[in-house]
Design an enzyme around this catalytic site. Structure first.
Site, short mmCIF file in Angstrom:
data_model
loop_
_atom_site.label_atom_id
_atom_site.label_comp_id
_atom_site.label_asym_id
_atom_site.label_seq_id
_atom_site.Cartn_x
_atom_site.Cartn_y
_atom_site.Cartn_z
N LYS A 74 102.46 85.54 23.65
CA LYS A 74 102.20 85.12 24.93
C LYS A 74 100.91 85.88 25.50
O LYS A 74 100.64 87.09 25.07
CB LYS A 74 103.53 85.53 25.58
CG LYS A 74 104.50 84.84 25.82
CD LYS A 74 105.76 85.08 26.61
CE LYS A 74 106.87 84.28 26.46
NZ LYS A 74 106.58 82.88 26.88
N ARG A 126 114.77 76.44 22.61
CA ARG A 126 115.38 75.26 22.52
C ARG A 126 115.81 75.07 20.86
O ARG A 126 116.64 74.34 20.70
CB ARG A 126 114.36 74.27 22.77
CG ARG A 126 112.99 73.98 21.91
CD ARG A 126 111.95 73.34 22.56
NE ARG A 126 111.37 74.19 23.67
CZ ARG A 126 110.45 73.50 24.66
NH1 ARG A 126 109.97 72.30 24.38
NH2 ARG A 126 110.14 74.22 25.53
N1 BES Z 1 111.34 82.12 27.51
C1 BES Z 1 110.32 81.42 27.89
C2 BES Z 1 110.41 80.67 29.05
C3 BES Z 1 110.49 81.43 30.53
C4 BES Z 1 109.57 81.50 31.32
C5 BES Z 1 111.41 82.36 30.72
C6 BES Z 1 109.31 82.26 32.32
C7 BES Z 1 111.43 82.98 31.84
C8 BES Z 1 110.41 82.94 32.92
C9 BES Z 1 110.29 80.22 26.93
O1 BES Z 1 110.62 80.39 25.54
C10 BES Z 1 108.86 79.90 26.68
O2 BES Z 1 107.97 80.53 26.00
N2 BES Z 1 108.56 78.65 27.06
C11 BES Z 1 107.19 77.98 27.13
C12 BES Z 1 107.05 77.03 26.22
C13 BES Z 1 105.85 76.29 25.70
C14 BES Z 1 104.93 77.45 25.06
C15 BES Z 1 106.15 75.42 24.74
C16 BES Z 1 106.67 77.55 28.43
O3 BES Z 1 107.39 77.26 29.03
O4 BES Z 1 105.54 78.14 28.71
ZN ZN Z 2 109.14 81.17 24.20
#
Ligand code: BES
Ligand code: ZN
Ligand code: ZN
Length: 476
Positions: free
Chosen positions: A257, A330
């Site tokens: 991230k 997921r």
């Molecule tokens: N844990 C995150 C989603 C999330 C975002 C939770 C903000 C709480 C606050 C999830 O695992 C994630 O990283 N999602 C990505 C997916 C993408 C990179 C495929 C997203 O939604 O940006």
């Molecule tokens: Zn994630």
């Protein structure tokens, strides 16, 4: 905390809380006591206002709480939470709450839950000199004529106790709230409240072929835990299955991230909600069978971490192409869903997951994204949320979106790689692992599990989902 219901307004404690609806002509006092008056220019019961004054008996401090013209569950809960959270010095070991006739049983429940939740403090690791107040000793007297006040007040406390635990689990940092910590929490809660807990460690998960779950765990030195909790009361008529995403920290994995990583201790918000709900249903001796699956892992990076483009297996036997290691939630929820449906066959299945940034983009922090193939379940979830201020709103699961998760090399891919419809693509992915269960709902709680509020300086847990699930179960 102890609660006692009193019908006659006498022997008030040194602190007396009185909630008031707003009235421009001046507030109307509950019957049966000569409350100190206050000019309507100083206090008219406006929402989020507070007036502190002494009565003729100088020993008694009155706290007048403004609820606004038409209050709702959430407003009264927050108003009362504010008192124990921010006026701690006014509280000794006893407090009286006097309710006028226009306060319903529901609002009384909100008030009691709020008062309890206000005792939660974020400074878990502060080495402050001042010892924390022992709120356990607090005795609350509620003055009301309502029938069932006693039962409702006790239930309100139990709801808040479960929510308190959910807050704690989410706010604890990822070096404390590890998968092992959550598994131990479940084992202890199971013993105290009366539900069965089975925990699969890495080896046991390998024997069970929980391959998607295990793939996410590979890059972390923190051992994964797959928690199975079963509450089975003798008089149950329905069986509800729950799955909660338990990523104790989400670095994104090798697709690391770049933004917002600091908040990713919240990525087990679904797990916390589901575990706390288990405590709550067992505590209430709720007459519904509930089976919960809580897969817990840390999504981190080392030389063993799973790679983008890898093809992995899953509990269902279906293969998954990994496009992005940050779409990890997921994967573990998919294994949780398959495991739940194949081994326990519940009548209803609900998963809660902080799954996508996309759901936050759509609904912000006040509403969770709801996906369901069962219109009645969907409507019941919406109504439940509306009643208590934990809102959910539906998005579609149309067939046309299935193409977003089709892979050339495997049965399915974990990310469509596009900057749109992220929450829907994630929901379609989960649907693929539900074995066409006729009554499934997915709640994407990425925005609602963790946020800003008046109760902290930085983002913190909200407890979202615990009461929502209870309200929902009450409809079955
Ligand atoms: N844990 C995150 C989603 C999330 C975002 C939770 C903000 C709480 C606050 C999830 O695992 C994630 O990283 N999602 C990505 C997916 C993408 C990179 C495929 C997203 O939604 O940006
Ligand atoms: Zn994630
Ligand atoms: Zn995540």
């Amino acid at each position: 905390m102890k609660i006692e219901i009193c019908t006659e307004v006498r022997n008030l404690d040194e602190l007396v809380i009185v909630p008031f609806f707003e009235n421009e002509n001046g507030i109307s006092f509950p019957d049966g006591y000569d409350f100190p008056n206050v000019s309507k220019t100083l206090f008219s019961g406006k929402k989020d206002t507070l007036f502190i004054l002494k009565g003729i008996d100088i020993k008694i401090t009155f706290l007048y709480v403004g609820l606004g013209k038409e209050t709702d569950y959430r407003t009264i809960k927050t108003a009362l939470r504010r008192l124990t959270a921010k006026q701690e010095e006014l509280f000794n070991d006893k407090v009286s709450i006097v309710l006028s006739e226009d306060i319903s049983l529901d609002l009384m429940e909100a008030a009691v839950s709020g008062l309890y939740l206000g005792t939660y403090r974020l400074g878990h690791f502060k080495k402050s000199e001042k010892p924390e107040k022992d709120w356990k000793k607090l005795e609350i007297k509620i003055f009301t004529q309502m029938e069932n006040a006693e039962i409702t007040a006790q239930k309100a406390l139990k709801i808040a106790e479960a929510q308190y635990q959910a807050l704690l689990m989410v706010d604890l940092p990822p070096n404390k709230a590890t998968p092992e910590f959550l598994a131990n929490w479940a084992i202890e809660a199971g013993k105290s409240y009366g539900f069965k807990v089975t925990v699969l460690d890495r080896k046991a998960a390998e024997r069970e072929n929980l391959d998607a779950f295990l793939a996410v765990s590979q890059g972390s030195h923190r051992e994964p835990r797959f928690i199975i909790a079963e509450y089975n009361p003798p008089n149950a008529t329905k069986h509800i299955g729950l799955v909660g995403k338990g990523v104790t920290f989400d670095t994104g994995g090798l697709n690391i991230k770049t933004a917002g990583m600091v908040h990713m201790k919240c990525d087990m918000g679904g797990a916390a909600a589901v575990l706390a709900t288990m405590q709550l249903v067992a505590d209430l001796k709720f007459p519904i069978k509930v089976t919960a699956i809580v897969p817990c892992v840390e999504n981190s990076v080392d030389n063993k971490a799973f790679l983008p483009s890898e093809v992995i297996g899953s509990y269902s036997g279906k293969t998954i192409e990994i496009i992005d290691t940050d779409a990890e939630g997921r994967l573990i929820v998919a294994d949780g869903l398959s495991y739940l449906i194949r081994n326990f066959a519940p009548d209803l299945v609900i998963d809660l997951a902080t799954l996508t940034g996309s759901s936050v983009g759509t609904f912000g922090y006040e509403c969770a994204a709801l996906f369901s193939n069962d219109p009645i379940l969907s409507q019941n979830l919406q109504n439940s949320g509306e009643q208590i201020g934990e809102r959910v709103w539906p998005l579609p699961l149309w067939e046309i979106y299935k193409q977003e998760i089709e892979s050339d090399i495997a049965d399915v891919k974990n990310y469509h790689g596009k900057p749109f419809a992220g929450a829907i693509a994630a929901a379609k992915f989960l649907e693929f692992f539900t074995d066409e269960h006729p009554s499934w709902a997915h709640l994407d709680i990425a925005g609602t599990a963790f946020g800003d509020s008046e109760f902290g300086k930085s983002k913190h847990a909200t407890g979202f989902g615990v009461h929502l699930l209870l309200k929902l179960m009450e409809k079955y």
